[in-house]
Design a protein around this motif. Structure first.
Motif, PDB file in Angstrom:
ATOM      1  N   UNK A  98       0.830  -1.208   0.000  1.00  0.00           N
ATOM      2  CA  UNK A  98       0.000   0.000   0.000  1.00  0.00           C
ATOM      3  C   UNK A  98       0.866   1.260   0.000  1.00  0.00           C
ATOM      4  N   UNK A  99       0.271   2.362  -0.501  1.00  0.00           N
ATOM      5  CA  UNK A  99       1.010   3.623  -0.616  1.00  0.00           C
ATOM      6  C   UNK A  99       1.417   4.181   0.741  1.00  0.00           C
ATOM      7  N   UNK A 100       0.531   4.050   1.748  1.00  0.00           N
ATOM      8  CA  UNK A 100       0.866   4.645   3.044  1.00  0.00           C
ATOM      9  C   UNK A 100       2.036   3.918   3.715  1.00  0.00           C
ATOM     10  N   UNK A 116       5.034   5.426   2.115  1.00  0.00           N
ATOM     11  CA  UNK A 116       5.228   6.762   2.677  1.00  0.00           C
ATOM     12  C   UNK A 116       5.907   6.691   4.039  1.00  0.00           C
ATOM     13  N   UNK A 117       5.463   5.751   4.867  1.00  0.00           N
ATOM     14  CA  UNK A 117       6.077   5.588   6.184  1.00  0.00           C
ATOM     15  C   UNK A 117       7.551   5.220   6.060  1.00  0.00           C
ATOM     16  N   UNK A 170      11.887   2.327  10.099  1.00  0.00           N
ATOM     17  CA  UNK A 170      12.504   1.053   9.733  1.00  0.00           C
ATOM     18  C   UNK A 170      11.441   0.075   9.264  1.00  0.00           C
ATOM     19  N   UNK A 171      11.873  -0.997   8.615  1.00  0.00           N
ATOM     20  CA  UNK A 171      10.926  -2.013   8.143  1.00  0.00           C
ATOM     21  C   UNK A 171      10.195  -2.653   9.311  1.00  0.00           C
ATOM     22  N   UNK A 172      10.911  -2.895  10.423  1.00  0.00           N
ATOM     23  CA  UNK A 172      10.290  -3.505  11.591  1.00  0.00           C
ATOM     24  C   UNK A 172       9.240  -2.566  12.196  1.00  0.00           C
ATOM     25  N   UNK A 192       5.163  -3.438  12.446  1.00  0.00           N
ATOM     26  CA  UNK A 192       4.420  -3.555  13.691  1.00  0.00           C
ATOM     27  C   UNK A 192       3.519  -2.353  13.956  1.00  0.00           C
ATOM     28  N   UNK A 193       3.890  -1.191  13.450  1.00  0.00           N
ATOM     29  CA  UNK A 193       3.112   0.009  13.751  1.00  0.00           C
ATOM     30  C   UNK A 193       2.018   0.338  12.760  1.00  0.00           C
TER      31      UNK A 193
END
Length: 316
Positions: free
Chosen positions: A210-212, A215-216, A222-224, A228-229
């Motif tokens: 997904x785009x968001x 963006x994050x 980080x990927x982790x 998780x978030x």
């Protein structure tokens, strides 16, 4: 939220009513003399007529259905023909084995499946992902009763760490009772965990695209932290759907495993009641299992709205 819950509650009640009607029609109204089936073809006609009167078979179908509904609402489920005891007491006694077994299996399934699915998604197209997905495919292909027999041969016959079957009871020794349920729970959890792990992996991978999420990551997460978030909450809806269906399946599908391990649970009670032609017990047990499945689906619908508020908004 209140209107959403009201609609789901009305759907729950209507579904329960429809399920009770179907179960009654299948077991009561279809051609055949239930009293004769229960007593066998060699029974004396007087005994068959006496049993038919005791079961209320001399009443109309509508009267029998109404009497059954009143019994369900009041907890008066009648007496078992084979066990000569109240059906309600039999069911409560057997649920004390089946429900803990299903809860243990579901707990194992959830921990294994989420761990494997999330790790496989994080290692997409790497060795860990390919290896774990191969193991889950094997887990799906293996029947749980066959795996149960393998567990008995390994841990009961060869290693002698566990008893091959039986249940000591909660009052005697709770620790031994939990130990007696461990192998059956594992045999049930392996197949369910393999299915749920693949669903979890697919759901997490879909959200990762997904785009968001991009963006994050572009903002420096980080990927982790992104996983998780941001990813898991949105990936949980299809996962919760399967978890709800699996828990209902664990409650309703323990018949074979309980018979393999000689556990006095609800599944074994149904199996024995069918063999004994105990229609009263079978009818009420099937209705209980249907009610459990329907109620679990109701809980899943409510969890949808808690996890993703867009669900209830779209539904309204």
């Amino acid at each position: 939220m209140g209107l959403y819950l009201l609609k789901r509650l009305l759907t729950l009640i209507a579904t329960l009513g429809g399920a009770s009607a179907v179960i009654f029609l299948v077991l009561e109204v279809l051609p055949g003399d239930a009293a004769l089936l229960m007593m066998g073809p060699d029974a004396a006609p007087e005994a068959v007529r006496a049993l038919a009167a005791k079961l209320g078979l001399d009443q109309t179908a509508l009267q029998r259905y109404g009497q059954w509904m009143r019994g369900l609402l009041s907890g008066e489920l009648g007496d078992s023909y084979a066990y000569s005891s109240p059906v309600f007491d039999l069911i409560i006694e057997r649920l004390a084995v089946t429900v803990p077994l299903a809860l243990m299996s579901m707990a194992m399934t959830t921990v294994l499946a989420l761990s494997i699915g999330i790790y496989a998604a994080a290692q997409h197209n790497r060795l860990g992902d390919v290896g774990l997905m191969g193991l889950t495919q094997l887990g799906i292909a293996v029947p749980n009763f066959w795996f149960a027999i393998v567990l008995i041969l390994l841990f009961s016959v060869h290693l002698q760490w566990f008893a091959a079957g039986g249940f000591p009871g909660w009052n005697e020794d709770p620790a031994q009772a939990l130990k007696a349920l461990l192998l059956p729970a594992v045999s049930l959890a392996v197949v369910q965990a393999a299915i749920l792990a693949r669903i979890t992996r697919s759901a997490v991978l879909d959200v990762l695209r997904e785009d968001y999420v991009r963006t994050a990551r572009a903002k420096g997460l980080s990927r982790r932290a992104t996983l998780w978030g941001h990813v898991l909450r949105n990936a949980m809806i299809p996962v919760i759907t399967i978890m709800g269906l699996q828990f209902a399946n664990l409650l309703a599908g323990t018949i074979v495993v309980e018979n393999v391990f000689y556990l006095p649970g609800l599944g074994r009670l149904i199996f024995q009641s069918i063999a004994n032609r105990d229609v009263i017990v079978v009818r009420n047990c099937v209705m209980l299992l249907a009610a459990m499945v329907i109620f679990i689906n109701f809980v899943v619908d409510v969890l949808y709205a808690v996890i993703d508020p867009r669900v209830k908004t779209h539904d309204l």
